[in-house]
Design an enzyme around this catalytic site. Structure first.
Site, short mmCIF file in Angstrom:
data_model
loop_
_atom_site.label_atom_id
_atom_site.label_comp_id
_atom_site.label_asym_id
_atom_site.label_seq_id
_atom_site.Cartn_x
_atom_site.Cartn_y
_atom_site.Cartn_z
N ALA A 1 0.81 -1.23 0.00
CA ALA A 1 0.00 0.00 0.00
C ALA A 1 0.84 1.27 0.00
O ALA A 1 0.54 2.22 0.72
CB ALA A 1 -0.96 -0.01 1.19
N HIS B 1 4.53 5.04 -4.55
CA HIS B 1 5.96 5.23 -4.75
C HIS B 1 6.27 6.50 -5.55
O HIS B 1 5.45 6.96 -6.35
CB HIS B 1 6.54 4.04 -5.52
CG HIS B 1 6.47 2.74 -4.79
ND1 HIS B 1 7.31 2.41 -3.76
CD2 HIS B 1 5.65 1.67 -4.94
CE1 HIS B 1 7.03 1.20 -3.31
NE2 HIS B 1 6.02 0.73 -4.01
N VAL C 1 -11.04 -16.88 -18.36
CA VAL C 1 -10.81 -17.12 -19.78
C VAL C 1 -10.00 -18.41 -19.93
O VAL C 1 -8.87 -18.49 -19.44
CB VAL C 1 -10.08 -15.94 -20.43
CG1 VAL C 1 -9.71 -16.27 -21.88
CG2 VAL C 1 -10.95 -14.68 -20.37
N LYS D 1 12.53 -4.79 -2.46
CA LYS D 1 12.87 -3.71 -1.53
C LYS D 1 13.14 -4.23 -0.13
O LYS D 1 13.51 -3.47 0.75
CB LYS D 1 11.76 -2.67 -1.51
CG LYS D 1 11.62 -1.93 -2.84
CD LYS D 1 10.53 -0.89 -2.79
CE LYS D 1 10.56 -0.01 -4.03
NZ LYS D 1 10.30 -0.76 -5.25
N ILE E 1 3.92 -6.92 -14.07
CA ILE E 1 3.63 -5.75 -13.24
C ILE E 1 3.81 -6.15 -11.78
O ILE E 1 3.02 -6.90 -11.23
CB ILE E 1 2.21 -5.23 -13.49
CG1 ILE E 1 1.97 -5.05 -14.99
CG2 ILE E 1 1.98 -3.93 -12.73
CD1 ILE E 1 2.88 -4.05 -15.66
N CYS F 1 -10.16 -7.91 16.78
CA CYS F 1 -10.89 -9.15 17.11
C CYS F 1 -11.16 -9.98 15.87
O CYS F 1 -11.65 -11.11 16.00
CB CYS F 1 -12.17 -8.84 17.87
SG CYS F 1 -13.62 -8.51 16.84
#
Length: 482
Positions: free
Chosen positions: A69, A72, A195, A273, A358, A460
């Site tokens: 998340a 960059h 597909v 990274k 990607i 929880c």
């Protein structure tokens, strides 16, 4: 076919039944963040008939749902690569889009921390790379400044590369915003629609064999993420192989949030990274990911070894973090290939564009990738209409840095459902759950509802609110009565 989207305004989201007996101008395979961004970009072309299909029962349900998340800057991309260019462009585009759409973003910045002399020596090279990538705001700072800016850091930090432009973002709302705009503009979203085959052309039309029957299309965009190599081979190519790279992560409770101010990155390795510590827009703290190359594209389970590795690395980076409660552990798969760059190319003869390789930067680059793909389609002869403006979209806020519905007296006064808290860990209201179930792209599962609202996502994990949330989910559209 059962329409489950907001069909009253002419939009279409289906999850079962036969597909419509129509011929699409363009079909996008894969409803992750890139596929949804491409569909949104195509939706801005008036008169174009577009389908977005995915094997899963929801958008963003593959690689897009389990990343770190981060929005960059692209400071550490390979200079001159397509990825570097699209991440740089996409970062600017997504930051502006998020601001307009209500997607939470927090510009916390990143510190790339050097823990030994070898890593310290690498910082000038990383700074030079950032500058070659057009990012001039990075600078090297000494251990005293590192310590003053991150007082809970473990001992031994020798310095850091300060990258102030890095941000954290809500990845789930990003995918959903793209899909919502696409569907509202006329894109047909067909889920549970894998597909399996691609037939030869009959004239200018080819037939895709899907799990829900035949789908006719003139052009195809392959954005199938982990399965992009398989779809590529159905199209007659053999350009790359996807190796699923598992990343396990630990989510720490909101009480840990004050321990960290920046995204704390190690000096990167060939596998990525490395393990980071980062705040989230939901107020938690992330530790991870691991980087494990696997053969199984469904291996999203966590392992004792992976969690132990993360805890060991986390203890060195931020020792006090390990004393905090763990909210959840999860794992995602990145679509790594044997190539160092994105694999995006058009084949005019086969009337297709493939979007492969990607990696985790795809979230940041998504809007730039979408613009690049539509340009390739146009150049390949698809004859796309001129792009217009899409009506803006405003997404629900899941970020803790901005007012949530339970905090807004004006909303509660107008609709008491926003004052009725259902999930107390994440402070999710009945009104938010109702809105998600009645949205243009509604959830197909409790997990999808969690991504849209955070319900059952707190400490929880649904122990207290699970039964109520399930009841509301099963009542679905009935909740639309205010």
């Amino acid at each position: 076919m059962t329409p489950v989207g907001s069909v009253d305004d002419g939009t279409s989201v289906t999850r079962d039944g036969a597909l419509p007996d129509v011929t699409y101008d363009v079909t996008v395979v894969g409803a992750g963040v890139v596929g949804c961004a491409v569909a949104r970009e195509l939706a801005a072309r008036p008169g174009l008939r577009v389908a977005l299909v995915d094997a899963s029962n929801d958008v963003g349900d593959g690689t897009s749902k389990a990343n770190t998340a981060i929005l960059h800057t692209g400071f550490d991309a390979v200079p001159g690569s397509l990825e570097a260019r699209l991440v740089r462009e996409g970062s600017r585009l997504l930051a502006a889009y998020a601001a307009d759409s209500g997607i939470p973003v927090e510009p916390v910045g990143a510190l790339l921390v050097a823990w030994d002399e070898e890593q310290l020596d690498a910082l000038p090279t990383l700074l030079a790379k950032a500058e070659r990538n057009g990012y001039d705001a990075a600078r090297i700072i000494g251990p005293e400044e590192v310590r003053s800016r991150e007082p809970h850091l473990g001992p031994g930090a020798l310095g850091a590369l300060d990258v102030p432009g890095e941000s954290v973002i809500c990845p789930w709302m990003t995918v959903l915003a793209y899909a919502t705009q696409a569907v509202r503009a006329g894109v047909d979203l067909h889920l549970n629609c894998r597909v399996n085959t691609v037939d030869a052309f009959d004239g200018d039309v080819r037939v895709l064999g899907t799990g829900r029957g035949a789908l006719r299309t003139r052009w195809l965009v392959n954005a199938a993420g982990l399965h992009a190599d398989a779809v590529d081979r159905l199209l007659g190519h053999d350009d790359f192989t996807v190796t699923p790279r598992r990343g396990q992560l630990i989510v720490f409770d909101k009480l840990a949030r004050d321990l960290v101010r920046h995204i704390l990155l190690p000096v990167p390795t060939a596998l990525g990274k490395g393990v980071l510590v980062a705040p989230t827009v939901y107020g938690n703290v992330l530790l991870g990911p691991t980087a494990e190359d696997l053969d199984d594209k469904s291996a999203t389970g966590s392992t004792a070894e992976g969690i132990a590795t993360l805890r060991e690395k986390g203890r060195a980076i931020l020792p006090e973090l390990l004393d905090e409660e763990v909210t959840a552990v999860y794992a995602g798969l990145r679509a790594a290939t044997e190539h160092d760059d994105y694999r995006i190319s058009a084949d005019p003869g086969r009337r297709c564009v493939t979007v492969g390789g990607i990696r985790s930067t795809g979230l940041t680059a998504s809007l730039a990738i979408a613009a690049y793909v539509t340009a390739l389609l146009d150049d390949a002869g698809a004859g796309l209409p001129e792009a217009g403006d899409l009506p803006p979209v405003r997404m629900p806020n899941l970020g803790e840095a901005f007012p949530r519905p339970y905090q807004r007296a004006d909303l509660i006064a107008a609709d008491p459902a926003y004052g009725t808290v259902v999930c107390h860990c994440e402070r999710v209201t009945r009104g938010e759950i109702r809105d998600a179930l009645a949205a243009t792209v509604p959830p197909g599962s409790l997990e999808g509802l969690r991504r849209r609202t955070r319900a059952r996502g707190g400490r929880c994990q649904g122990f207290h609110c699970g039964a109520v949330v399930r009841e509301l989910f099963e009542r679905g559209a009935e909740l639309g009565d205010r």
